[in-house]
Design a protein around this motif. Structure first.
Motif, PDB file in Angstrom:
ATOM      1  N   LEU A  92       0.887  -1.134  -0.087  1.00  0.00           N
ATOM      2  CA  LEU A  92       0.033  -0.081  -0.005  1.00  0.00           C
ATOM      3  C   LEU A  92       0.765   1.233  -0.060  1.00  0.00           C
ATOM      4  CD1 LEU A  92      -2.899   1.005   0.116  1.00  0.00           C
ATOM      5  CD2 LEU A  92      -2.613   0.913   2.454  1.00  0.00           C
ATOM      6  N   VAL A  93       1.880   1.209   0.927  1.00  0.00           N
ATOM      7  CA  VAL A  93       2.638   2.414   1.062  1.00  0.00           C
ATOM      8  C   VAL A  93       3.538   2.473  -0.397  1.00  0.00           C
ATOM      9  CG1 VAL A  93       4.991   3.204   1.935  1.00  0.00           C
ATOM     10  CG2 VAL A  93       3.150   2.316   3.169  1.00  0.00           C
ATOM     11  N   ARG A  94       3.782   1.574  -1.201  1.00  0.00           N
ATOM     12  CA  ARG A  94       4.472   1.618  -2.527  1.00  0.00           C
ATOM     13  C   ARG A  94       3.605   2.204  -3.453  1.00  0.00           C
ATOM     14  NH1 ARG A  94       8.907  -0.506  -5.500  1.00  0.00           N
ATOM     15  NH2 ARG A  94       8.527   0.624  -7.536  1.00  0.00           N
ATOM     16  N   GLU A  95       2.266   1.740  -3.580  1.00  0.00           N
ATOM     17  CA  GLU A  95       1.267   2.202  -4.460  1.00  0.00           C
ATOM     18  C   GLU A  95       1.103   3.691  -4.002  1.00  0.00           C
ATOM     19  OE1 GLU A  95      -2.006  -0.273  -3.631  1.00  0.00           O
ATOM     20  OE2 GLU A  95      -1.041  -1.815  -4.909  1.00  0.00           O
ATOM     21  N   TYR A  96       1.165   4.126  -2.928  1.00  0.00           N
ATOM     22  CA  TYR A  96       0.770   5.576  -2.766  1.00  0.00           C
ATOM     23  C   TYR A  96       1.960   6.321  -3.038  1.00  0.00           C
ATOM     24  CZ  TYR A  96       1.612   9.681   0.355  1.00  0.00           C
ATOM     25  OH  TYR A  96       1.804  10.954   0.667  1.00  0.00           O
ATOM     26  N   HIS A  97       3.258   6.091  -2.740  1.00  0.00           N
ATOM     27  CA  HIS A  97       4.451   6.582  -3.349  1.00  0.00           C
ATOM     28  C   HIS A  97       4.349   6.728  -4.826  1.00  0.00           C
ATOM     29  CE1 HIS A  97       7.157   5.528   0.445  1.00  0.00           C
ATOM     30  NE2 HIS A  97       6.147   6.486   0.699  1.00  0.00           N
ATOM     31  N   HIS A 125       4.045  10.288   3.722  1.00  0.00           N
ATOM     32  CA  HIS A 125       2.996  10.435   4.698  1.00  0.00           C
ATOM     33  C   HIS A 125       3.642  11.085   6.095  1.00  0.00           C
ATOM     34  CE1 HIS A 125       0.058   9.531   7.541  1.00  0.00           C
ATOM     35  NE2 HIS A 125      -0.870   9.592   6.874  1.00  0.00           N
ATOM     36  N   CYS A 126       4.767  10.266   6.417  1.00  0.00           N
ATOM     37  CA  CYS A 126       5.744  10.590   7.365  1.00  0.00           C
ATOM     38  C   CYS A 126       4.918  10.342   8.753  1.00  0.00           C
ATOM     39  CB  CYS A 126       5.954  12.156   7.244  1.00  0.00           C
ATOM     40  SG  CYS A 126       7.057  12.247   5.561  1.00  0.00           S
ATOM     41  N   ASP A 127       4.095   9.749   8.790  1.00  0.00           N
ATOM     42  CA  ASP A 127       3.184   9.674  10.168  1.00  0.00           C
ATOM     43  C   ASP A 127       2.251   8.276  10.187  1.00  0.00           C
ATOM     44  OD1 ASP A 127       2.657  10.507  13.012  1.00  0.00           O
ATOM     45  OD2 ASP A 127       0.974  11.514  12.321  1.00  0.00           O
ATOM     46  N   LEU A 128       2.681   7.481   9.654  1.00  0.00           N
ATOM     47  CA  LEU A 128       2.236   6.140   9.525  1.00  0.00           C
ATOM     48  C   LEU A 128       2.116   5.506  11.022  1.00  0.00           C
ATOM     49  CD1 LEU A 128       2.706   4.976   5.776  1.00  0.00           C
ATOM     50  CD2 LEU A 128       0.661   5.901   6.733  1.00  0.00           C
ATOM     51  N   THR A 129       1.413   5.855  11.855  1.00  0.00           N
ATOM     52  CA  THR A 129       1.300   5.450  12.878  1.00  0.00           C
ATOM     53  C   THR A 129       0.132   4.035  12.705  1.00  0.00           C
ATOM     54  OG1 THR A 129      -0.349   6.647  13.770  1.00  0.00           O
ATOM     55  CG2 THR A 129       1.949   7.020  14.281  1.00  0.00           C
ATOM     56  N   PRO A 130       0.065   3.202  13.827  1.00  0.00           N
ATOM     57  CA  PRO A 130      -1.021   2.225  13.518  1.00  0.00           C
ATOM     58  C   PRO A 130      -2.617   2.882  13.622  1.00  0.00           C
ATOM     59  CG  PRO A 130       0.450   1.344  15.190  1.00  0.00           C
ATOM     60  CD  PRO A 130       0.909   2.863  14.657  1.00  0.00           C
ATOM     61  N   LEU A 143      -4.821   4.873   4.197  1.00  0.00           N
ATOM     62  CA  LEU A 143      -3.934   5.811   4.839  1.00  0.00           C
ATOM     63  C   LEU A 143      -4.836   7.158   5.212  1.00  0.00           C
ATOM     64  CD1 LEU A 143      -0.623   5.570   2.520  1.00  0.00           C
ATOM     65  CD2 LEU A 143      -1.438   3.884   4.351  1.00  0.00           C
ATOM     66  N   ILE A 144      -4.696   7.505   6.300  1.00  0.00           N
ATOM     67  CA  ILE A 144      -5.373   8.647   6.690  1.00  0.00           C
ATOM     68  C   ILE A 144      -4.545   9.834   7.385  1.00  0.00           C
ATOM     69  CG2 ILE A 144      -7.626   7.499   6.820  1.00  0.00           C
ATOM     70  CD1 ILE A 144      -7.518   7.469   9.811  1.00  0.00           C
ATOM     71  N   ASP A 145      -5.042  11.067   7.764  1.00  0.00           N
ATOM     72  CA  ASP A 145      -4.144  12.089   8.475  1.00  0.00           C
ATOM     73  C   ASP A 145      -3.057  12.347   7.645  1.00  0.00           C
ATOM     74  OD1 ASP A 145      -3.394  13.605  10.207  1.00  0.00           O
ATOM     75  OD2 ASP A 145      -3.500  12.560  11.829  1.00  0.00           O
ATOM     76  N   LEU A 148       1.169  15.626   8.425  1.00  0.00           N
ATOM     77  CA  LEU A 148       2.663  15.762   8.510  1.00  0.00           C
ATOM     78  C   LEU A 148       3.301  15.218   7.227  1.00  0.00           C
ATOM     79  CD1 LEU A 148       3.306  14.403  12.285  1.00  0.00           C
ATOM     80  CD2 LEU A 148       3.178  16.973  11.345  1.00  0.00           C
ATOM     81  N   ALA A 149       2.461  15.195   6.182  1.00  0.00           N
ATOM     82  CA  ALA A 149       3.001  14.807   4.805  1.00  0.00           C
ATOM     83  C   ALA A 149       3.888  15.937   4.315  1.00  0.00           C
ATOM     84  CB  ALA A 149       2.137  14.501   3.865  1.00  0.00           C
TER      85      ALA A 149
END
Length: 260
Positions: A92-97, A125-130, A143-145, A148-149
Motif C-alpha cells: 500500500l505504501v509503495r502504491e501511494y508513493h 506521509h511521514c506519520d504512518l502510526t497504527p 492511509l489517513i491523516d 505531517l506529509a
C-alpha cells in the motif's frame, strides 16, 4: 447547524489533532496551515486512481475540512500485526508513493519536520502510526491523516513507517502486541514486499538513526509552542526517541544482517 452538531461523533486515536469528528459519511477536521497542500495532494491521488486515501469534499461553515469517511478499523489488533498485514502495508505504501508521481515537490505549504538529506522523490506521509492506517478483514486498505506529509525520499517514509510497524523501538516502549516480534525479519519482509533497492537497504539503519536525532530536535521545538506537542513531550516522547536510538545502536549488526 444544531442538527449537524447533534450527529457529530468524536473520532479518537491521533496524538496531534483534536476536534476530529464523523458526520454521516464524512470526517470534519480542524484546518491548519498545511490544509491547502494536503487537499491538493489528495485530489492528485484521486486523479491518479489511488483508492487508499480519503477524498476531499470541501470546507464546512465552521472552517473545518470535510473529507470522506473511510470505513474500517485503526490501531493495533492481532490481525493488523501479522506478517500478511505488514506485507500488505508495504504494498500500500509503495502504491501511494508511486501515485504521488508528478505532484510538485516544493517544500512550501507543508507542516515540515525531520527529513532526509537527499533530494525529495515523493510526498511522504511521514506519520504512518497504527492509528493512521485503516484495516478491513485484516488487510490495510487506506492511509489517513496527512497533516505531517511533506516532500521527502521513499526511504525516509519507509523508515518512519518501520519505526512504528517493525517496530524500531526499545521493547519497553513497544505495545504488547509488538513487544516480542523479530524486528529484523519484519524489516526484511517489509523491504521485500515494497521492493526496496539493495542500495537503500544498506542505508536504512543509518537513516533511521539520523531520523531519531532530527525528530528529537523537531519535537522538542514543537513542544515549546504548547498544545498537544507539549503534552506528548511531557509524556516522555523525547525519552522514547532516545531509547529507540540506543536500542538501534546495540542491535544494528543483527538487523543489518537481515537487510542485506
Amino acid at each position: 447547524m444544531v442538527a449537524t452538531l447533534l450527529h457529530e461523533i468524536p473520532l479518537q486515536g491521533g496524538d496531534v489533532t483534536d476536534g476530529v469528528v464523523r458526520v454521516g459519511d464524512t470526517v470534519r477536521r480542524p484546518a491548519s496551515s498545511s490544509t491547502p497542500a494536503v487537499h491538493a495532494l489528495l485530489r492528485h491521488l484521486e486523479a491518479a486512481g489511488f483508492a487508499g486515501a480519503p477524498r476531499v469534499v470541501g470546507m464546512d461553515g465552521l472552517g473545518r475540512e470535510i473529507l470522506t469517511y473511510v470505513p474500517g478499523s485503526t490501531g493495533l489488533r492481532l490481525e493488523s500485526v501479522s506478517e500478511e498485514a505488514l506485507a500488505g502495508l508495504a504494498v500500500l505504501v509503495r502504491e501511494y508513493h508511486d501515485a504521488t508521481a508528478g505532484f510538485p515537490l516544493t517544500l512550501e505549504g507543508w507542516e515540515g519536520g525531520s527529513n532526509d538529506d537527499k533530494s525529495p522523490e515523493i510526498i511522504g506521509h511521514c506519520d504512518l502510526t497504527p492509528e493512521n492506517v485503516v484495516f478491513r478483514e485484516g488487510q490495510p486498505v487506506a492511509l489517513i491523516d496527512f497533516d505531517l506529509a511533506r516532500p521527502t525520499t521513499r526511504l525516509f517514509d519507509i523508515v518512519t513507517t518501520l519505526r512504528h510497524w517493525a517496530p524500531i523501538a526499545d521493547p519497553v516502549d513497544r505495545p504488547p502486541l509488538l513487544r516480542n516480534l523479530d524486528v529484523g525479519a519484519r524489516l526484511r519482509l517489509f523491504c521485500d514486499a515494497y521492493g526496496v533497492h539493495p542500495r537503500d537497504r544498506r542505508r536504512l539503519l543509518d537513516l533511521a538513526r539520523t531520523r531519531f536525532h532530527r525528530s528529537y530536535g523537531a519535537m522538542r521545538t514543537r513542544a515549546a509552542t504548547g498544545g498537544n506537542w507539549a503534552k506528548m513531550w511531557a509524556g516522555g516522547a523525547g525519552q522514547r526517541i532516545r531509547r529507540a536510538a540506543a536500542w538501534l545502536d546495540v542491535h544494528e549488526d543483527e538487523l543489518y544482517a537481515h537487510l542485506v
